[in-house]
Design a protein around this motif. Structure first.
Motif, PDB file in Angstrom:
ATOM      1  N   CYS A   4       0.843  -1.188   0.000  1.00 49.48           N
ATOM      2  CA  CYS A   4       0.000   0.000   0.000  1.00 49.48           C
ATOM      3  C   CYS A   4       0.883   1.245   0.000  1.00 49.48           C
ATOM      4  O   CYS A   4       1.793   1.354   0.820  1.00 49.48           O
ATOM      5  N   GLU A   6       0.057   4.168   0.834  1.00 47.44           N
ATOM      6  CA  GLU A   6      -0.257   5.073   1.951  1.00 47.44           C
ATOM      7  C   GLU A   6       0.352   4.549   3.252  1.00 47.44           C
ATOM      8  O   GLU A   6       1.126   5.230   3.890  1.00 47.44           O
ATOM      9  N   CYS A   7      -0.060   3.361   3.652  1.00 44.64           N
ATOM     10  CA  CYS A   7       0.342   2.871   4.980  1.00 44.64           C
ATOM     11  C   CYS A   7       1.466   1.852   4.913  1.00 44.64           C
ATOM     12  O   CYS A   7       1.924   1.390   5.950  1.00 44.64           O
ATOM     13  N   CYS A  43      -4.515  -0.262   0.005  1.00 42.66           N
ATOM     14  CA  CYS A  43      -5.236  -1.315   0.707  1.00 42.66           C
ATOM     15  C   CYS A  43      -6.686  -0.839   0.886  1.00 42.66           C
ATOM     16  O   CYS A  43      -6.989   0.344   0.669  1.00 42.66           O
ATOM     17  N   CYS A  46      -7.183   2.236   3.399  1.00 41.77           N
ATOM     18  CA  CYS A  46      -6.764   3.547   2.885  1.00 41.77           C
ATOM     19  C   CYS A  46      -7.642   3.953   1.703  1.00 41.77           C
ATOM     20  O   CYS A  46      -7.969   5.135   1.543  1.00 41.77           O
TER      21      CYS A  46
HETATM   22 ZN   LIG Z   1      -3.066   1.233   3.330  1.00 36.96          ZN
END
Ligand SMILES: [Zn+2]
Length: 79
Positions: A4, A6-7, A43, A46
């Motif tokens: 992912c 983002e995370c 994911c 997110c």
């Molecule tokens: Zn994520």
């Protein structure tokens, strides 16, 4: 596995696609909204946060235009 962006969590696209699309009752398409280059993507968690933000921002704009009942708290939060 896909990471992912983002995370940074690693995930299996099949699982996230199911989770994302069932959250939005199949109205949104995971591959369109959360896909990326091979090996990366968003994911479900997110992706849901991002898509909800976009949806709510769209609603806030409708409120500003008078197309939807105006809710000041909502508009302030999302614009
Ligand atoms: Zn994520």
């Amino acid at each position: 596995m896909v990471t992912c962006f983002e995370c940074k969590r690693e995930f299996d696209v099949e699982d996230e696609r199911d989770e994302y699309e069932s959250y939005f009752n199949g109205e949104l398409d995971y591959d369109e909204d959360c896909g990326g280059e091979p090996g990366e993507g968003l994911c479900a968690g997110c992706g849901i946060v991002r898509s909800e933000g976009l949806i709510n921002q769209g609603r806030a704009i409708f409120m500003m235009n008078g197309d939807e009942d105006y809710d000041d708290d909502f508009a302030q939060k999302w614009l």
